[in-house]
Write a protein that holds these residues in place. Structure first.
Motif, mmCIF file in Angstrom:
data_model
loop_
_atom_site.group_PDB
_atom_site.id
_atom_site.type_symbol
_atom_site.label_atom_id
_atom_site.label_comp_id
_atom_site.label_asym_id
_atom_site.label_seq_id
_atom_site.Cartn_x
_atom_site.Cartn_y
_atom_site.Cartn_z
ATOM 1 N N LYS A 22 -3.876 -2.480 2.151
ATOM 2 C CA LYS A 22 -3.551 -1.091 2.783
ATOM 3 C C LYS A 22 -2.027 -1.132 3.383
ATOM 4 N N ASP A 23 -1.858 -2.274 3.802
ATOM 5 C CA ASP A 23 -0.752 -2.518 4.445
ATOM 6 C C ASP A 23 0.526 -2.615 3.841
ATOM 7 N N THR A 24 0.520 -2.634 2.346
ATOM 8 C CA THR A 24 1.381 -2.586 1.521
ATOM 9 C C THR A 24 1.805 -1.454 1.273
ATOM 10 N N GLY A 25 1.221 -0.274 1.373
ATOM 11 C CA GLY A 25 1.376 1.028 0.828
ATOM 12 C C GLY A 25 1.307 1.525 -0.345
ATOM 13 N N THR A 26 0.677 0.492 -1.069
ATOM 14 C CA THR A 26 0.373 0.774 -2.713
ATOM 15 C C THR A 26 -0.979 1.446 -2.730
ATOM 16 N N MET A 27 -1.021 2.451 -3.630
ATOM 17 C CA MET A 27 -2.363 3.277 -3.730
ATOM 18 C C MET A 27 -3.232 2.492 -4.879
ATOM 19 N N ILE A 28 -2.520 2.180 -5.750
ATOM 20 C CA ILE A 28 -3.311 1.666 -6.991
ATOM 21 C C ILE A 28 -3.798 0.257 -6.815
ATOM 22 N N ASN A 29 -5.167 0.315 -6.912
ATOM 23 C CA ASN A 29 -6.061 -0.956 -6.727
ATOM 24 C C ASN A 29 -6.918 -1.423 -7.864
ATOM 25 N N PHE A 30 -6.697 -2.826 -7.927
ATOM 26 C CA PHE A 30 -7.546 -3.136 -9.224
ATOM 27 C C PHE A 30 -8.302 -4.192 -8.640
ATOM 28 N N ILE A 31 -9.748 -4.046 -8.826
ATOM 29 C CA ILE A 31 -10.871 -5.168 -8.799
ATOM 30 C C ILE A 31 -11.057 -6.166 -9.696
ATOM 31 N N ALA A 32 -10.653 -7.315 -9.555
ATOM 32 C CA ALA A 32 -11.051 -8.405 -10.675
ATOM 33 C C ALA A 32 -12.186 -8.997 -10.081
ATOM 34 N N GLY A 33 -13.257 -8.535 -10.760
ATOM 35 C CA GLY A 33 -14.565 -9.150 -10.154
ATOM 36 C C GLY A 33 -15.785 -8.222 -10.857
ATOM 37 N N THR A 34 -17.072 -8.547 -10.753
ATOM 38 C CA THR A 34 -18.073 -7.841 -11.261
ATOM 39 C C THR A 34 -18.330 -6.640 -10.677
#
Length: 862
Positions: free
Chosen positions: A214-226
């Motif tokens: 959240k601190d990066t200010g980036t709104m696009i997030n990728f979950i590399a997991g199950t």
């Protein structure tokens, strides 16, 4: 027939007979279909493969060899998965294993298959750790590896116009290979991975990782997991305020089973609204897929084909076909002659896995239910991928990323808010500046302009429209106008600070505010000091030089100090616009380039003004009870206190950096400034407008000490009422005033009731509390007086009987009337050496006693 031919024929028949014996090749299906963590998705895979079993007989209709499937449940435990692989290989004699579901479950079994030379295929394990012809020479898969998925995700992200992405990855093989693949392709495409955090698989607490993202200010997030991990990630993201219309969450193929997980809650469905995941492109319209889909719908009406269903079907087909129709190592092309492995090596050799074959001896290119199937030398399928969209329990394939990394749109994406508008890849930076086009800027600007208009209109009403009224003429107009001017400068500084700062507006705001505040304080010091020296000083030395000219010089000197500070500031390191940009906000402030210099010069300026503000407060407090028109001295005290309190509150808002609360701090600061300016102006200037407006004869309202109009003009009697002794007396001038007898160090001002008998030339001064012992009766007819003693304002000095008294009047007009009466008495005394005692009072004691009774009815002006 020679014997040798008979022997040869017998051997040939024996060989043919042995080869005609049908062999059953067993393939194990190792999947966690009994594990509740996987819900119905994996059980659907088992059901799908059971439907496919009859098709295995059609793979090789020439021979009688067959393939049968043995189903073994596994779990998330690596040890249990290894045990399952050993059991099926050793006890069941399988020639191949189909499975497992996750990479972390597949890799232990792949090591086992290498040792026992058991072929292995997975339709869902994607870790690049499995892409090794050294560690896993017998493993292949019908799904692309994580590097391919990562490349597809990065390509899709670029296609959507996003240039930033956060990655939260599991520390297992699956998570790390996914994140590595994505990061590699992102770097190639110029996509900034703003954060890459990890977590232990099956964790439920992600507060630290999400805070970093959240601190990066980036709104696009990728979950590399199950998907099981993703379930808890999304729950934590919701609690952290990271799920909403502005956020985009993405993941990989494991999320294809998200809706089928048994632990899913309604809130979890909502959390996943708008989520995008990449998975192999399975949906095909070829005859094989169409026929198999019809069979599935017949057996399980209403249920969708489970994720990876076609891929696992092709896994079984590829392995079964390879076992029966594997190419020999010497065959160079697919269309060259093929050999029956059992026929060429013997069924027992195949079943005992006593052969030396490579992967390309087993797997060949074919058209399967999932499309065209071919693998590289590492056993990885060259795959196309689809970007699927989750929304309200439904899955829609929205984009296709082909193997050559071109992107094709298939359907609109629904993001979290149900709309297809593509969100920004970063926080929309809030501009923390009160601009003239924003609500805060309009409100503050309108308030400042309105206050300016009111101040200017009020000042004009008092000093222009009513300039000829005696009440207005008696005011200290120059000082009041300077106070007004200071208030105007402060308001103009606020107006200059509105909008996006420029070098010019920074300098204008600094100088206007500095000069305006210092001017008001300097005027306050000058006014209160003069009052203090007049009413509170006990010195017998005459105060000289405290006329207006000297007071203006005092104000000028105080302001020269502030101007010098501003000149040094502007010459050394003038304030310039400095922009501060963060993930969620941006603002511009007027600061000097060197923070240490600014802190030092600001401290000097604050200390300089604080010194004179304290002096202002001291003198205003010391003179707070001095009688004056409309309690002016108390108003001055209240104004000084207001300036002090406002300065204490405003200083932190003006000097500290409030980061994300900068706009709020700006609004609070200027709101306090507006209130302080309003209070000071109303207390010292504005309230006079009410008196001018409400009283036609302002001279009567100045104090209860006003002289009767007739006696003020001529000093003669307007009427002749009878005294208690029967004698007539002249109507007297009377009032309550500050009086000081000049008597050395013990001199002090006292409030006394003063009454003048013009015909007798007698001035009676009685303490306000009626103490006769302190009363004074003066024969002013034989004395003298000064109407303008040096250093005093509105004071008449009466000198009689070798002593001196100072009497302070409320204003110029009243001072003139008293001076006129005293002048008339002095002139009459000079023309008539013998004066009759027309009042009938024969002694000073009688006069004091009489005046003590009469003057009690005279109200005080304090």
């Amino acid at each position: 027939m020679p014997l040798r031919w008979l022997v040869a024929a017998f051997v040939l028949l024996a060989t043919l007979a042995s080869r005609a014996i049908a062999a059953d090749f067993k393939i194990a299906v190792n999947l966690p279909y009994e594990d509740p963590n996987f819900g119905s998705a994996v059980m659907g895979l088992k059901n799908m493969l059971k439907l496919f079993e009859p098709d295995l007989a059609a793979i090789d209709p020439v021979t009688n060899h067959s393939v049968s499937l043995i189903y073994n449940p596994t779990s998330l435990s690596a040890a249990q998965c290894t045990s399952a692989a050993l059991s099926t290989t050793i006890n069941d004699g399988v020639v191949g294993i189909v499975g497992d579901y996750y990479s972390s479950m597949t890799i232990p079994q792949a090591y086992t298959s290498k040792y026992f030379k058991t072929w292995m295929c997975s339709g869902s394990a994607t870790s690049v750790a499995l892409s090794s012809d050294v560690n896993f020479p017998y493993f292949f898969r019908t799904i692309g590896n994580d590097y391919q998925q990562g490349a597809s995700i990065a390509t899709f992200v670029k296609h959507m116009g996003w240039t930033r992405i956060n990655i939260i990855a599991a520390t297992d093989f699956y998570g790390q290979s996914l994140s590595t693949g994505l990061a590699r392709q992102a770097d190639i495409l110029g996509i900034n991975v703003t954060s890459s955090v990890t977590y232990t698989p099956y964790s439920t607490n992600f507060d630290m990782q999400l805070a970093a993202m959240k601190d990066t200010g980036t709104m696009i997030n990728f979950i590399a997991g199950t998907s099981l991990d993703g379930l808890y990630v999304l729950r934590a993201a919701k609690a952290a305020g990271m799920i909403g219309p502005d956020w985009v969450w993405m993941s990989a193929d494991s999320f294809s089973a998200y809706y089928s997980m048994g632990s899913l809650k309604p809130s979890d469905i909502t959390n996943a609204n708008g989520l995008l995941y990449v998975s192999p492109k399975e949906v095909n319209v070829n005859p094989i897929a169409t026929a198999f889909k019809a069979r599935w719908d017949s057996a399980y009406p209403g249920l969708p084909v489970p994720p990876y269903g076609y891929l696992f079907r092709d896994c079984v087909f590829a392995m079964a076909q390879g076992v029966i129709k594997a190419r020999l190592r010497t065959i160079r092309t697919i269309r060259s002659r093929t050999a029956h492995l059992a026929r060429s090596k013997g069924a027992s050799v195949v079943q005992s896995r006593n052969y030396d074959l490579l992967l390309n001896d087993l797997v060949r290119e074919f058209e399967g239910a999932s499309g065209r199937f071919q693998v590289d030398k590492y056993g990885d399928r060259v795959a196309d991928f689809v970007i699927s969209n989750l929304y309200e329990g439904k899955v829609v394939d929205s984009y296709v990323v082909w193997a050559n990394l071109t992107v094709e749109r298939a359907a609109d994406i629904k993001f979290y808010n149900g709309k297809s508008t593509v969100p920004s890849d970063r926080y929309t930076q809030a501009v923390l500046i009160a601009q003239w086009t924003t609500a805060s800027g309009i409100a503050l600007g309108a308030t400042a302009i309105a206050l300016l208009a009111i101040i200017i209109a009020t000042t004009a009403y008092i000093f222009v429209i009513h300039r000829n009224k005696p009440f207005v003429a008696s005011l200290s107009k120059q000082f009041l106008l300077l106070i007004t001017f200071g208030c105007v400068l402060v308001l103009l500084s606020s107006i200059a600070s509105m909008g996006i700062p420029t070098a010019g507006s920074c300098m204008a705001s600094l100088w206007l505010f500095g000069i305006g505040v210092n001017l008001v304080i300097a005027i306050g010091v000058a006014k209160t000091y003069r009052t203090w020296t007049t009413f509170e000083s006990r010195s017998t030395i005459k105060i000289s030089g405290l006329n207006d000219r000297i007071l203006y010089a005092m104000v000028t000197l105080i302001m020269l100090g502030q101007i010098l500070i501003l000149v040094i500031w502007s010459a050394a390191e003038p304030p310039i616009p400095i922009t501060v940009a963060a993930k969620t906000y941006i603002y511009t402030q007027c600061n000097s380039p060197t923070p240490s210099f600014q802190n030092a010069i600001v401290s000097v300026s604050i200390a300089y003004n604080a010194i004179f503000l304290v002096i202002f407060l001291y003198f205003s407090f010391a003179t707070r009870n001095v009688p004056s028109v409309f309690n002016e001295h108390k108003s001055i005290l209240y104004s000084g206190q207001n300036i002090m309190l406002s300065s204490i509150v405003v200083t932190p808002f003006a000097t500290f950096d409030f980061t994300s609360s900068t706009l709020s701090a700006f609004i609070v600061k200027h709101s306090i400034i507006f209130s302080a300016v309003t209070f000071v102006f109303v207390a010292l200037v504005g309230r006079l407008a009410l008196e001018v407006n409400g009283n036609k004869d302002a001279s009567k309202l100045l104090s209860s000490s006003s002289l009767a109009s007739q006696s003020g003009k001529s000093g003669s009697s307007a009427a002749k009422p009878m005294s208690p002794s029967g004698h007539s007396v002249v109507w007297s001038a009377k009032g309550t005033y500050p009086v000081m007898q000049v008597a050395g160090l013990l001199s002090q001002w006292r409030t006394m009731r003063v009454q003048l008998y013009p015909m007798e030339g007698i001035l009676v001064m009685m303490p306000d509390d009626g103490t006769l012992a302190l009363g004074v009766v003066l024969d002013v007819a034989i004395g003298r007086f000064h109407t303008a003693p040096n250093g005093y304002e509105h004071v008449i000095e009466v000198i009689a009987e070798g002593k001196s008294w100072m009497v302070q009047f409320s204003d110029v007009e009243e001072h003139k009337r008293w001076a006129g009466v005293l002048g008339a008495i002095s002139n009459a005394s000079a023309s008539s050496p013998t004066r009759a005692n027309a009042s009938g009072y024969t002694s000073k004691a009688a006069l004091l006693k009489n005046d003590s009774t009469a003057l009690k009815r005279v109200p005080s002006t304090n």
